[in-house]
Design an enzyme around this catalytic site. Structure first.
Site, PDB file in Angstrom:
ATOM      1  NE  ARG A  51      -2.621  -0.444   3.403  1.00 58.50           N
ATOM      2  CZ  ARG A  51      -3.357  -0.779   4.276  1.00 58.50           C
ATOM      3  NH1 ARG A  51      -4.675  -0.670   4.221  1.00 58.50           N
ATOM      4  NH2 ARG A  51      -2.624  -1.291   5.612  1.00 58.50           N
ATOM      5  CE  LYS A 151       0.896 -19.457  10.791  1.00 68.99           C
ATOM      6  NZ  LYS A 151       1.514 -20.388  12.169  1.00 68.99           N
ATOM      7  CE  LYS A 185      11.310 -25.387  10.444  1.00 67.91           C
ATOM      8  NZ  LYS A 185      12.381 -24.365  10.542  1.00 67.91           N
ATOM      9  CD  GLU A 219       6.261 -20.338  18.150  1.00 62.80           C
ATOM     10  OE1 GLU A 219       6.885 -19.940  17.211  1.00 62.80           O
ATOM     11  OE2 GLU A 219       5.227 -20.619  18.397  1.00 62.80           O
ATOM     12  CG  HIS A 243       3.331 -25.039  11.621  1.00 61.44           C
ATOM     13  ND1 HIS A 243       3.307 -24.657  10.314  1.00 61.44           N
ATOM     14  CD2 HIS A 243       3.174 -23.848  12.239  1.00 61.44           C
ATOM     15  CE1 HIS A 243       3.342 -23.473   9.985  1.00 61.44           C
ATOM     16  NE2 HIS A 243       3.250 -22.772  11.234  1.00 61.44           N
ATOM     17  CE  LYS A 341       2.934 -18.096  19.409  1.00 56.80           C
ATOM     18  NZ  LYS A 341       3.783 -18.244  18.247  1.00 56.80           N
TER      19      LYS A 341
END
Ligand code: NAD
Length: 494
Positions: A51, A151, A185, A219, A243, A341
């Site tokens: 944009r 995604k 991967k 993570e 995933h 997380k």
């Protein structure tokens, strides 16, 4: 060992969202590394489209800064950078409106000259359908056009179906590349090579010899910067449905007749369709708590609820579950999947836990020893097989487990030992027209069909996620999920 570089055909690539985070951190660095490796033809044309009203020179400055920041230890060579930037341009464009489309059309080279045209949708999902429609209505597509869709692909079965329908009205399935970077991967592809290229594993790859399989994607980061999206999504939609489900498919699928996109994806689809519905007591949801700064350098972090500014949020930042695949190969073998997380370490690992030997000739004091295959996706991609041997020395017949370790960075790395990033491989696959590592529309729909009732059950019950400490391995209930079955999670190690 240095891998062979096979240059790809000339192409025009438009990155919608070319100024965004993903483009700057992943897509452009991936293209630059392939350029430095000699895989780009030198005649490619990369057009950032977003944009912001930027000139081509402004955009090249943004790209140069992004590459310097994100190209990692290999760094950026000035001459390579100049030659790469000479292949980059920019169009200010509104994906929802009319502005910029004529200019984009003018920048694309005629199909007769450069047939391969790629459009990378690195924008929010609300733009996927409008972009597909505008590409079509402005006549920018040809038979060799491919679109790459990031995604999230829908937020449930209904929205995924609607998006598939819209894309299908403008593109053939063979032109649609639904990207899941986990599939790019090195280790994930090696999973197929190890399983189907060796006699060693496949005869043992079933419920007779495998006790259970653990898939962990942990993570350390929180959800900062993605609060609005994450609060509407949660770990189930953001990670598990795509995933972890893809990893489950690759570990559990039957051998395809050949390594061909549809043959592989047919087998993955069968796995998803064979998944039993998950019992509510086989799922644990969690939400991370704040962490105070601690001695030793541990940073303070706000809680999930403070981060999203919703003290009553019921969105999970962690999910663990036990899944069963109802087919001949896997009946009776549980698959334990977890992702979260703010956990203790960043680590994506698949652990295939084999059964104990049926009878120990060494007696009870030798202990119980079972083989264990550990497939590391990140960091330090590689595979370790634990093997039981005699403890060296004079202490009698005592047994220990030792690792047979293969680190791919050492064994296969290019240019200083780092294997190519997943985005490098996947973007080159799109240019080559190879869909093997991309999700087909029916796979995505089947994954949502399995996920939707789980989420609907939480909503109907008003389920509240269990709190867990930032920097931990997740809620205690996830350990109970395993212990009830007499099993333990493997540690989450970097
Ligand atoms: P971002 O917000 O950083 O960037 C969005 C980009 O879209 C910007 O370039 C913006 O100019 C452009 N844009 C927004 N509205 C537009 C419009 N109407 N017309 C044209 N361009 C418009 O987002 P991001 O983090 O780069 O993510 C992009 C997509 O990739 C999202 O679907 C996201 O879910 C997905 N994704 C991102 C990551 C990541 O690490 N950032 C990882 C996986 C998937």
């Amino acid at each position: 060992m240095v891998s062979r570089i096979i240059p790809v055909a000339p192409f025009d690539l438009v990155i919608f969202g070319g100024t965004g985070d993903l483009a700057q951190r992943k897509i452009l660095p991936a293209l630059f590394r392939r350029h430095c490796a000699g895989q780009l033809p030198g005649s490619e044309w990369i057009i950032g489209a977003a944009r912001a009203g930027l000139s081509c020179a402004d955009y090249r400055n943004i790209v140069a800064t992004a590459l310097r920041e994100h190209c990692g230890p290999r760094g950026v060579d000035d001459a390579e950078l100049t030659s790469f930037l000479s292949r980059v341009s920019y169009v200010a464009l509104d994906g929802m409106g009319t502005q910029g489309w004529e200019e984009l059309a003018a920048q694309l080279r005629p199909s007769a000259e450069v047939p391969v045209r790629l459009f990378y949708f690195s924008v929010g999902p609300a733009l996927f359908a409008p972009l597909a429609e505008r590409l079509h209505s402005h006549g920018l597509t040809n038979g060799d056009t491919r679109i790459v869709v990031e995604k999230p692909f829908g937020r449930d079965l209904q929205t995924a179906k609607a998006l598939n329908r819209t894309l299908a009205s403008h593109f053939d399935e063979g032109q649609i590349y639904r990207i899941d970077h986990y599939l790019g991967k090195e280790t994930v592809q090696n999973l197929m090579a190890v399983r189907f290229g060796n006699m060693l594993f496949e005869p043992l790859w079933n419920s007779q010899y495998v006790d259970h399989i653990q898939i962990t994607v942990a993570e350390t980061v929180g959800i900062e910067g993605r609060e609005d999206y994450y609060e509407r999504s949660g770990a189930m939609r953001d990670m598990m449905q795509n995933h972890l489900m893809q990893l489950l498919c690759l570990i559990a699928m039957e051998p395809p007749a050949k390594f061909d996109p549809d043959a592989v994806r047919d087998e993955k689809l069968k796995v998803i369709r064979a998944l039993d519905p998950v019992e509510p007591h086989h799922i644990v949801r969690g939400q991370y708590q704040a962490r105070q700064a601690a001695e030793g350098g541990a940073q303070a972090h706000p809680s999930y609820r403070d981060t999203v500014g919703n003290p009553r949020s019921r969105t999970e930042s962690y999910v663990a579950l036990k899944a069963h695949i109802s087919n001949w190969r896997w009946a009776g073998t549980p698959f334990y999947l977890r992702t979260g997380k703010r956990l203790v370490a960043r680590s994506s690992v698949i652990n295939v836990m084999f059964k104990d030997a049926p009878h120990s000739i060494f007696g009870a004091e030798a202990g119980r020893h079972a083989n264990h295959l550990k497939i590391r996706l990140q960091p330090n991609e590689g595979i370790t097989l634990s093997v039981t041997i005699k403890e060296p020395g004079q202490g009698g017949m005592r047994l220990i487990d030792v690792p047979l370790d293969m680190s791919f960075a050492e064994a296969l790395g290019e240019e200083g030992g780092t294997p190519p990033d997943a985005y490098e491989r996947l973007i080159m696959d799109v240019v080559r027209g190879d869909q093997t590592l991309f999700m087909r529309g029916d796979e995505v729909e089947a994954a949502w069909a399995w996920t939707d009732p789980i989420i609907a059950g939480w909503e109907a019950r008003g389920d509240v996620p269990k709190p867990y400490d930032s920097g931990s391995t997740g809620p205690g209930d996830a350990d109970l999920l395993m212990r009830r079955d007499g099993r333990e999670w493997r540690g989450i190690n970097p």
